[in-house]
Write a protein that holds these residues in place. Structure first.
Motif, PDB file in Angstrom:
ATOM      1  N   VAL A 189       0.853  -1.187   0.000  1.00 19.54           N
ATOM      2  CA  VAL A 189       0.000   0.000   0.000  1.00 19.54           C
ATOM      3  C   VAL A 189       0.891   1.239   0.000  1.00 19.54           C
ATOM      4  O   VAL A 189       1.857   1.312   0.750  1.00 19.54           O
ATOM      5  CB  VAL A 189      -0.912  -0.017   1.251  1.00 19.54           C
ATOM      6  N   SER A 190       0.590   2.220  -0.863  1.00 18.73           N
ATOM      7  CA  SER A 190       1.402   3.438  -0.902  1.00 18.73           C
ATOM      8  C   SER A 190       1.324   4.157   0.433  1.00 18.73           C
ATOM      9  O   SER A 190       0.340   4.040   1.159  1.00 18.73           O
ATOM     10  CB  SER A 190       0.916   4.356  -2.026  1.00 18.73           C
ATOM     11  N   SER A 191       2.378   4.912   0.740  1.00 14.61           N
ATOM     12  CA  SER A 191       2.421   5.531   2.068  1.00 14.61           C
ATOM     13  C   SER A 191       1.332   6.591   2.222  1.00 14.61           C
ATOM     14  O   SER A 191       0.789   6.772   3.310  1.00 14.61           O
ATOM     15  CB  SER A 191       3.801   6.109   2.353  1.00 14.61           C
ATOM     16  N   LEU A 192       0.984   7.249   1.115  1.00 11.42           N
ATOM     17  CA  LEU A 192      -0.091   8.246   1.192  1.00 11.42           C
ATOM     18  C   LEU A 192      -1.415   7.569   1.569  1.00 11.42           C
ATOM     19  O   LEU A 192      -2.108   7.991   2.499  1.00 11.42           O
ATOM     20  CB  LEU A 192      -0.224   8.983  -0.152  1.00 11.42           C
ATOM     21  N   SER A 193      -1.734   6.479   0.879  1.00 12.77           N
ATOM     22  CA  SER A 193      -2.962   5.751   1.203  1.00 12.77           C
ATOM     23  C   SER A 193      -2.907   5.211   2.631  1.00 12.77           C
ATOM     24  O   SER A 193      -3.887   5.252   3.380  1.00 12.77           O
ATOM     25  CB  SER A 193      -3.166   4.580   0.237  1.00 12.77           C
ATOM     26  N   GLN A 194      -1.716   4.699   2.997  1.00 12.92           N
ATOM     27  CA  GLN A 194      -1.540   4.126   4.332  1.00 12.92           C
ATOM     28  C   GLN A 194      -1.841   5.143   5.426  1.00 12.92           C
ATOM     29  O   GLN A 194      -2.297   4.783   6.514  1.00 12.92           O
ATOM     30  CB  GLN A 194      -0.087   3.676   4.453  1.00 12.92           C
ATOM     31  N   SER A 195      -1.565   6.416   5.121  1.00 16.34           N
ATOM     32  CA  SER A 195      -1.744   7.447   6.147  1.00 16.34           C
ATOM     33  C   SER A 195      -3.216   7.608   6.538  1.00 16.34           C
ATOM     34  O   SER A 195      -3.523   8.229   7.546  1.00 16.34           O
ATOM     35  CB  SER A 195      -1.166   8.771   5.648  1.00 16.34           C
ATOM     36  N   PHE A 196      -4.125   7.050   5.748  1.00 13.55           N
ATOM     37  CA  PHE A 196      -5.551   7.147   6.070  1.00 13.55           C
ATOM     38  C   PHE A 196      -6.041   5.970   6.927  1.00 13.55           C
ATOM     39  O   PHE A 196      -7.209   5.918   7.290  1.00 13.55           O
ATOM     40  CB  PHE A 196      -6.379   7.185   4.777  1.00 13.55           C
ATOM     41  N   ALA A 197      -5.166   5.034   7.224  1.00  8.21           N
ATOM     42  CA  ALA A 197      -5.583   3.827   7.952  1.00  8.21           C
ATOM     43  C   ALA A 197      -6.136   4.163   9.330  1.00  8.21           C
ATOM     44  O   ALA A 197      -5.549   4.949  10.070  1.00  8.21           O
ATOM     45  CB  ALA A 197      -4.411   2.874   8.085  1.00  8.21           C
ATOM     46  N   THR A 198      -7.274   3.567   9.660  1.00  8.68           N
ATOM     47  CA  THR A 198      -7.781   3.663  11.039  1.00  8.68           C
ATOM     48  C   THR A 198      -7.431   2.387  11.803  1.00  8.68           C
ATOM     49  O   THR A 198      -7.352   2.394  13.018  1.00  8.68           O
ATOM     50  CB  THR A 198      -9.307   3.855  11.058  1.00  8.68           C
ATOM     51  N   ASN A 199      -7.256   1.281  11.095  1.00 10.13           N
ATOM     52  CA  ASN A 199      -6.884   0.011  11.716  1.00 10.13           C
ATOM     53  C   ASN A 199      -5.728  -0.615  10.934  1.00 10.13           C
ATOM     54  O   ASN A 199      -5.909  -1.014   9.795  1.00 10.13           O
ATOM     55  CB  ASN A 199      -8.055  -0.993  11.678  1.00 10.13           C
ATOM     56  N   MET A 200      -4.553  -0.686  11.555  1.00  9.01           N
ATOM     57  CA  MET A 200      -3.417  -1.388  10.941  1.00  9.01           C
ATOM     58  C   MET A 200      -3.454  -2.808  11.483  1.00  9.01           C
ATOM     59  O   MET A 200      -3.381  -3.008  12.706  1.00  9.01           O
ATOM     60  CB  MET A 200      -2.102  -0.735  11.372  1.00  9.01           C
ATOM     61  N   VAL A 201      -3.554  -3.758  10.587  1.00  3.37           N
ATOM     62  CA  VAL A 201      -3.658  -5.147  11.044  1.00  3.37           C
ATOM     63  C   VAL A 201      -2.585  -6.010  10.388  1.00  3.37           C
ATOM     64  O   VAL A 201      -2.049  -5.657   9.334  1.00  3.37           O
ATOM     65  CB  VAL A 201      -5.047  -5.749  10.721  1.00  3.37           C
ATOM     66  N   THR A 202      -2.284  -7.114  11.012  1.00  2.54           N
ATOM     67  CA  THR A 202      -1.288  -8.006  10.440  1.00  2.54           C
ATOM     68  C   THR A 202      -1.763  -9.457  10.522  1.00  2.54           C
ATOM     69  O   THR A 202      -2.425  -9.852  11.486  1.00  2.54           O
ATOM     70  CB  THR A 202       0.089  -7.808  11.133  1.00  2.54           C
ATOM     71  N   ILE A 203      -1.443 -10.211   9.502  1.00  2.00           N
ATOM     72  CA  ILE A 203      -1.739 -11.641   9.471  1.00  2.00           C
ATOM     73  C   ILE A 203      -0.553 -12.341  10.110  1.00  2.00           C
ATOM     74  O   ILE A 203       0.561 -12.223   9.607  1.00  2.00           O
ATOM     75  CB  ILE A 203      -1.930 -12.125   8.013  1.00  2.00           C
ATOM     76  N   PRO A 204      -0.751 -13.028  11.237  1.00  2.00           N
ATOM     77  CA  PRO A 204       0.409 -13.606  11.918  1.00  2.00           C
ATOM     78  C   PRO A 204       1.182 -14.580  11.030  1.00  2.00           C
ATOM     79  O   PRO A 204       0.593 -15.375  10.321  1.00  2.00           O
ATOM     80  CB  PRO A 204      -0.187 -14.336  13.123  1.00  2.00           C
ATOM     81  N   ARG A 205       2.493 -14.474  11.114  1.00  2.00           N
ATOM     82  CA  ARG A 205       3.370 -15.303  10.294  1.00  2.00           C
ATOM     83  C   ARG A 205       4.072 -16.326  11.181  1.00  2.00           C
ATOM     84  O   ARG A 205       4.493 -16.005  12.289  1.00  2.00           O
ATOM     85  CB  ARG A 205       4.399 -14.400   9.625  1.00  2.00           C
ATOM     86  N   PHE A 206       4.202 -17.546  10.686  1.00  2.00           N
ATOM     87  CA  PHE A 206       4.860 -18.611  11.445  1.00  2.00           C
ATOM     88  C   PHE A 206       6.111 -19.122  10.740  1.00  2.00           C
ATOM     89  O   PHE A 206       6.847 -19.919  11.294  1.00  2.00           O
ATOM     90  CB  PHE A 206       3.884 -19.770  11.669  1.00  2.00           C
ATOM     91  N   GLY A 207       6.305 -18.708   9.487  1.00  3.34           N
ATOM     92  CA  GLY A 207       7.452 -19.197   8.714  1.00  3.34           C
ATOM     93  C   GLY A 207       8.285 -18.053   8.200  1.00  3.34           C
ATOM     94  O   GLY A 207       8.403 -17.015   8.853  1.00  3.34           O
ATOM     95  N   LYS A 208       8.855 -18.224   7.021  1.00  7.77           N
ATOM     96  CA  LYS A 208       9.870 -17.289   6.552  1.00  7.77           C
ATOM     97  C   LYS A 208       9.525 -16.527   5.280  1.00  7.77           C
ATOM     98  O   LYS A 208      10.320 -15.708   4.824  1.00  7.77           O
ATOM     99  CB  LYS A 208      11.179 -18.044   6.357  1.00  7.77           C
ATOM    100  N   ALA A 209       8.383 -16.793   4.661  1.00  5.75           N
ATOM    101  CA  ALA A 209       8.018 -16.035   3.467  1.00  5.75           C
ATOM    102  C   ALA A 209       7.951 -14.557   3.835  1.00  5.75           C
ATOM    103  O   ALA A 209       7.495 -14.203   4.917  1.00  5.75           O
ATOM    104  CB  ALA A 209       6.679 -16.508   2.915  1.00  5.75           C
ATOM    105  N   GLU A 210       8.408 -13.698   2.918  1.00  5.53           N
ATOM    106  CA  GLU A 210       8.426 -12.262   3.221  1.00  5.53           C
ATOM    107  C   GLU A 210       7.043 -11.652   3.179  1.00  5.53           C
ATOM    108  O   GLU A 210       6.764 -10.663   3.852  1.00  5.53           O
ATOM    109  CB  GLU A 210       9.302 -11.550   2.190  1.00  5.53           C
ATOM    110  N   SER A 211       6.182 -12.214   2.345  1.00  6.95           N
ATOM    111  CA  SER A 211       4.845 -11.653   2.180  1.00  6.95           C
ATOM    112  C   SER A 211       3.919 -12.738   1.644  1.00  6.95           C
ATOM    113  O   SER A 211       4.359 -13.819   1.269  1.00  6.95           O
ATOM    114  CB  SER A 211       4.890 -10.484   1.189  1.00  6.95           C
ATOM    115  N   LEU A 212       2.632 -12.414   1.630  1.00  7.11           N
ATOM    116  CA  LEU A 212       1.634 -13.305   1.049  1.00  7.11           C
ATOM    117  C   LEU A 212       1.207 -12.741  -0.302  1.00  7.11           C
ATOM    118  O   LEU A 212       1.241 -11.532  -0.519  1.00  7.11           O
ATOM    119  CB  LEU A 212       0.407 -13.388   1.965  1.00  7.11           C
ATOM    120  N   ASN A 213       0.738 -13.586  -1.189  1.00  2.00           N
ATOM    121  CA  ASN A 213       0.119 -13.134  -2.427  1.00  2.00           C
ATOM    122  C   ASN A 213      -1.088 -12.255  -2.072  1.00  2.00           C
ATOM    123  O   ASN A 213      -1.798 -12.527  -1.108  1.00  2.00           O
ATOM    124  CB  ASN A 213      -0.306 -14.374  -3.230  1.00  2.00           C
TER     125      ASN A 213
END
Lengths: 268, 268
Positions: A228-252
């Motif tokens: 997400v671009s930083s400008l768009s990100q600045s509008f976030a009211t809820n920053m959430v994360t999908i918990p990671r258990f392994g080593k992939a850098e990101s999800l599709n």
């Protein structure tokens, strides 16, 4: 319908149909292609207007009950129905083999910013920031449809909804989706004024399984390569994360959309 | 490494490299291609053996610290490093444009049935029944890696792990995955004897959010078009379903894998 057995009688030559695989021609004509049995059957039961339908004799026979039902709606204008060969279907469309058919349909008007804001106050609206891969966009539309999300807004850099690869990957869900291309910042500025939640996935966000997620608002998903671009990100009211258990850098991006929609829906 | 600036000196011509895009040649040689910056950097930090690495001057310069680190491992035999042009890279590989490089690496031995059974008694092992699309397989491997799942077993009809499209879609996660092609029934028969849970997604199953899910065992995912075969399904110990709120008939198999792994991991 106007049944035609001869290429001469059809309103659209294979060449004209093939042109619709290019965005330029889709924009000019306001038309798009639908290929594959499932997609065509869903199209016949949708509120899209069909302009032409080409198919093998066998395929047209098989879907005739759906065609009859489509025609019974007095709002639907007549369309050209044409029996043709597999060779002509392959020449007219994008598939390597096609023993079914191709439909040409009219694009629908996009939703207004007002209706997107209204929808986000009642339910979930997905926002896509620069999603470039047609397979990803199609899969996101299919996933949104599974979770009862109708409205999607996308940055102008997001790949074209009406491209054949996108339509193909939706597995019929394109008929229930409404996609609007819009500058996300304009939309998010209005969302802020109306206090509509904006959920953004971010490595540093709250765990989706332990934080309370809103069940309406905008779910903002980023691009395959830049997030997400930083400008768009600045509008976030809820920053959430999908918990990671392994080593992939990101999800599709379509997998992440599925996991987030699942978490938002299961909160209720 | 043996640094070569001339095509004549390399051990592999563009033609020989290009051949590895075909399964037949991958099986014959036991080699496979890795393209894209992220995948090549991950390869250099993995336990795969590299046979050759071609890249633009700029790319090789940029990844030199990773190359040096790879070479410091005494177990790694020397490999050919070759500076080349974008044109040669495009001609040798599968990408439409490639201003980075291509690596040729040696395939690893697959895990034995015994180690798959052992892994499933401690953690989650993903089973794939006839997943045909390379993009889907690659995305599943990436998703499995996110959730710390190393072992994947796939029916012989599942697409080849070592195909360039699969490797590309894993975004580097192929380096941490172990894929074994096996008759699923053979494996499931043994799983049954050992009372290992077998989780299968099914329309009539228990809601993943309200039922208790095992956090180890086999998670069995079906094909894009036919789902899980009825024979494989007969081994299920847990039939589960992802709750649906809309009208899509099904989810994409990699999206469904993500949602199920997320649910299994968050149960703990």
């Amino acid at each position: 319908m106007v049944l035609s057995n001869h290429v001469e009688c059809t309103t659209m030559s294979p060449k004209k149909i093939k042109e619709l695989t290019e965005k330029k021609h889709r924009v000019e004509t306001g038309l798009f292609l639908v290929e594959g049995e499932k997609n065509i059957v869903e199209l016949l039961h949708s509120d899209f207007e069909i302009v032409a339908l080409l198919g093998t004799k066998q395929f047209i026979g098989a879907i005739m009950p759906h065609i009859r039902e489509y025609e019974q709606n007095p709002e639907h204008p007549e369309f050209t129905l044409e029996e043709t060969t597999e060779a002509v279907l392959v020449r007219s469309g994008t598939l390597v083999s096609n023993n079914a058919g191709i439909a040409v349909a009219r694009q629908k008007d996009a939703a207004s910013i007002e209706s997107l804001l209204e929808a986000a106050q009642k339910s979930i609206v997905v926002l896509l920031d620069d999603v470039r891969d047609p397979g990803n966009l199609g899969t996101i539309i299919r996933t949104a449809d599974w979770y009862g999300v109708t409205y999607i807004a996308a940055s102008p850099t997001t790949t074209d909804f009406y491209s054949s690869k996108v339509i193909g990957a939706t597995m019929g869900s394109f008929t229930r989706a409404s996609i609007t291309y819009v500058e996300l910042e304009d939309l998010l500025l209005q969302a802020k004024k109306l206090h509509i939640p904006v959920i953004v996935a971010h490595m540093e966000g709250e765990n989706i399984h332990t934080t309370e997620l809103p069940n309406k608002g905008f779910l903002l998903m980023g691009s395959e390569s830049h997030g997400v671009s930083s400008l768009s990100q600045s509008f976030a009211t809820n920053m959430v994360t999908i918990p990671r258990f392994g080593k992939a850098e990101s999800l599709n991006v379509s997998v992440a959309t599925g996991i987030l929609l699942d978490a938002m829906r299961s909160e209720r």
